[in-house]
Write an enzyme that holds these catalytic residues in place. Structure first.
Site, PDB file in Angstrom:
ATOM      1  N   GLY A 150       0.705  -1.176   0.057  1.00  8.42           N
ATOM      2  CA  GLY A 150       0.121  -0.103   0.068  1.00  8.42           C
ATOM      3  C   GLY A 150       0.927   1.222   0.029  1.00  8.42           C
ATOM      4  N   GLY A 191      -0.281   4.614   0.052  1.00 12.94           N
ATOM      5  CA  GLY A 191      -1.148   5.863   0.641  1.00 12.94           C
ATOM      6  C   GLY A 191       0.100   6.675   1.493  1.00 12.94           C
ATOM      7  N   GLY A 249       1.141   6.455   4.557  1.00 11.06           N
ATOM      8  CA  GLY A 249       2.020   5.889   5.435  1.00 11.06           C
ATOM      9  C   GLY A 249       3.183   5.193   4.634  1.00 11.06           C
ATOM     10  N   VAL A 284      -2.753  -7.778  -3.705  1.00 11.39           N
ATOM     11  CA  VAL A 284      -2.326  -8.851  -2.671  1.00 11.39           C
ATOM     12  C   VAL A 284      -3.543  -9.701  -2.169  1.00 11.39           C
ATOM     13  CG1 VAL A 284      -1.700  -8.979  -0.166  1.00 11.39           C
ATOM     14  CG2 VAL A 284      -0.552  -7.493  -1.676  1.00 11.39           C
ATOM     15  N   GLU A 304     -17.026  18.795   3.290  1.00 14.54           N
ATOM     16  CA  GLU A 304     -16.622  19.506   2.224  1.00 14.54           C
ATOM     17  C   GLU A 304     -17.040  19.370   0.945  1.00 14.54           C
ATOM     18  OE1 GLU A 304     -11.858  20.242   3.918  1.00 14.54           O
ATOM     19  OE2 GLU A 304     -12.253  18.216   2.886  1.00 14.54           O
ATOM     20  N   ASP A 344      -4.127   3.987   8.776  1.00 18.63           N
ATOM     21  CA  ASP A 344      -5.398   3.795   9.088  1.00 18.63           C
ATOM     22  C   ASP A 344      -5.618   2.315   9.790  1.00 18.63           C
ATOM     23  OD1 ASP A 344      -5.868   6.119   8.481  1.00 18.63           O
ATOM     24  OD2 ASP A 344      -7.292   5.705   6.881  1.00 18.63           O
ATOM     25  N   GLN A 374      -2.257  12.366   9.025  1.00 21.28           N
ATOM     26  CA  GLN A 374      -1.028  12.850   9.985  1.00 21.28           C
ATOM     27  C   GLN A 374      -0.526  11.607  10.911  1.00 21.28           C
ATOM     28  OE1 GLN A 374       1.261  14.956  10.454  1.00 21.28           O
ATOM     29  NE2 GLN A 374       0.357  15.972   8.621  1.00 21.28           N
TER      30      GLN A 374
END
Lengths: 444, 444
Positions: free
Chosen positions: B19, B21, B23, B87, B178, B308, B326
């Site tokens: 992944g 993303g 992180g 995966v 948003e 996450d 974050q």
């Protein structure tokens, strides 16, 4: 009662335009102050700037930058109505267009449906080749190119690897030449950085042209120089060859030669894309509609055709004008003036094509241009031609915002020797490499 | 012999990251000089800047500008290897990842698979709602919004018209707020220009929030002000309501109220997106993997999880850190330092979350921000918050080119009260209005 599409009548004569390509767009613009109701029907909600489609395919510019929504283009034109719909046929007796959203009545009908890829009846080719007629085609080609390299990483059989990494482009017109050049630049400057695990020496780009020269219709200097540019960039140009068959893996040429590739891009010809419902005798060869000097379709009073779909037979153009943006734009503009004259019973102005020349870009600082300016012919190749090509294309793109985006992208690509849009977007199932597809010998 | 994916070993310990993303990306970066072989596996070839996905859906920025190809990001990182693959499961006994392109061996495994939309087991909702977790979702939503108006032109039944033009957004977190704000701006400034034939007075935007406040987790000031902003912009915010069911046409709330819409956007929650093959006991509630203070998955020595998907239980965060960019970024960075330490037998540094605050933008000049700077809490709402929001997001986007593109788009949109990307791209069959679908009462 028949099922009519809902379009509120303004009480003015209805001009229905089928297709918002170069011709349709200019026509609608030229009618902006006319006392008519303009109804544009298209199966996309945007105009496509086709000359830069090959750059979408080769990660040079974003798809969004070369397409422009019709509603945005004509936001301020009060007599303009747009309908997103597929046209099924026209009924010239009843003056109706049959569409996917219902019937649309017209007083004047303009067919601006353009052209479509011509496979010359080769169904196997149509199934296996990659075409380049729409933005979706261009994005599909971009995805294919990138997925091929991801797949190639998993192969060790040299034949399979070659078939995945090699490209055969059929057709030495502007699309074929520009695509071959752009692919070659990616091969030289971009792909080796992205895929250090692959050997790009073995990536072959073949360009096949049936005649003895590239860019037929341009000057001998342009043809010759484009050939030199391409060969210098490592493209293998095969002149005087035709493709006999392509099974998704092996390209067989009429000369008996064979090439192995899963990626054959067909840029060898287009044919008119007529709507059904018109008299068969109005169709000329190449599926184009025969029109008079006012772009009126033969046998009709209030049906017109402009652009690629129209064949206006003149002594200089016995099969109609070249299927390019310029004749379409000029015909659209003139018809926009002639329609109000027709309604007012005034004499119409016949069409005369102002050939402004032709150009093609092969790579960085490399283009060829045959220009006709103020009655003079100017032929130039190389850096100056490339600057002119960029300038002309930038000012021709619809919309200031798109112009800005394309220009930023070009600057970026030029100075970084890089192109930003190497993204595989779309259906997951199709794009992710899986063991089964990469050992199978036909198209992915 | 088992079927291994082809990845040439560099002889260094293999760190496999699943992944790319926030992180995963930071981790790979932080390992740039480590004596390891980094193998990133992702089912896309690009990183997505998720915070701006709602702007892709609402025609504010181009999809291409918020995604960045991994190979480009890590072009200069020699220990980096990328594989585009899905995966299937991990085998922690054999230290193998089973993927669509074959087996990948690891010495250290990092799971950074993020989160997916949580429908809380409501299969009907999953089928009928629009989600917002990928770029494809965002483009689909953009297409849906635009096609709806094209379809609406063909309707005269007020109920059908309402159901097509109304929007229900479920979830009052940042995405919901948003999106509601951006839709409302389109309704006020853009759509009426594009569709003068439609009456946008009747376009309702409902935002449904289960709790008593929007932007739960932010300050009361931010919650209150975002509510005010939205209501001033015409969004109908329904607090303390939950959705009981949605059949694609009627939204039934637990309060008994009903709303009619074909467009329900589900932004009400996410759940971890674990890979199979790990011990069931390592999964905590919310499908997140239990990790220690070094992000090591409970019960394993060489398997880590960040972002996450990781739940690091601390006194302040009894269910793990908030599922935001974050914590993922900070965990990725730290793990990138800790892995080489682990290999060298040095002591590891435990993770401490540095909460820098949160922010959300509602519209032009309208945002809310709770910032933590130099130990101080700064709360601001309105123009200043909006400037800060833009600044932070611009500097966070990966790649200078993307930053430039997003900024140009924002300037353009701001000064023209317009947004450029109102394009319906994708499968023709799905997008063109046809008679049958527009009279049918369920989803298009």
């Amino acid at each position: 009662m028949a099922n009519y599409a809902r379009i509120k009548s303004t009480g003015k004569p209805k001009v229905v335009v089928i297709g918002g390509g170069f011709g349709g767009l200019e026509l609608v613009k030229a009618l902006s102050t006319a006392q008519v109701q303009v109804i544009l029907i298209d199966k996309q909600n945007y105009h496509t700037f086709q000359p830069l489609m090959y750059q979408v395919a080769t990660s040079g510019v974003e798809a969004d930058s070369i397409i422009h929504p019709f509603r945005k283009v004509f936001e301020k034109q009060e007599n303009f109505f747009f309908r997103l719909a597929e046209v099924e046929r026209v009924d010239t007796e009843q003056q109706l267009v049959e569409t996917s959203i219902g019937l649309v009545r017209y007083d004047y009908l303009v067919i601006a449906t353009g052209a479509t890829t011509n496979y010359f009846g080769d169904a196997q080719m149509e199934q296996n080749a990659i075409s380049m007629k729409s933005v979706t085609d261009a994005i599909t080609l971009r995805n294919t190119i990138l997925c091929n390299f991801e797949n190639a990483l998993q192969l060790d059989d040299p034949e399979q690897l070659n078939s995945l990494m090699d490209y055969v482009i059929v057709g030495g017109g502007p699309t074929g030449v520009e695509l071959a050049g752009a692919l070659s630049e990616l091969k030289l400057h971009v792909f080796p950085k992205d895929y250090p695990e692959l050997d790009f020496q073995s990536m072959d780009i073949h360009l096949i042209q049936s005649g003895g020269e590239l860019l037929k219709g341009m000057s001998p200097e342009a043809s010759q120089k484009s050939l030199e540019f391409l060969e210098k960039m490592g493209v293998q140009v095969l002149l005087n060859r035709r493709v006999k068959s392509y099974d998704g893996h092996t390209v067989t040429l009429t000369s008996g030669e064979t090439l192995t590739t899963r990626n054959l891009i067909w840029a060898a010809g287009v044919t008119g894309n007529p709507v059904s419902g018109l008299k068969p005798e109005s169709l000329l060869r190449g599926n184009r509609l025969q029109v008079d000097e006012y772009n009126r379709v033969a046998g009709y009073d209030n049906v017109f055709a402009i652009g690629d779909i129209a064949a206006m037979v003149t002594p200089e153009n016995p099969h109609g004008h070249p299927m390019l943006a310029q004749p379409a734009i000029q015909q659209g503009k003139l018809l926009g003036k002639n329609l109000p004259r027709l309604m007012a019973g005034q004499p119409l102005e016949p069409f005369h094509y102002h050939d402004q020349g032709a150009m093609a870009t092969i790579g960085r600082n490399k283009a060829v241009a045959d220009l006709k300016l103020f009655g003079k012919e100017i032929k130039t190749q190389g850096f100056l031609a490339w600057l002119i090509w960029m300038f002309i294309h930038l000012i021709s793109i619809v919309g200031f915002r798109n112009r800005l985006m394309v220009m930023s992208n070009w600057f970026w690509n030029y100075f970084t020797y890089d192109s930003g849009n190497r993204l595989i977007i779309g259906n997951k199932q199709e794009n992710i490499p899986i063991k089964e597809t990469i050992t199978h010998k036909t198209v992915l």
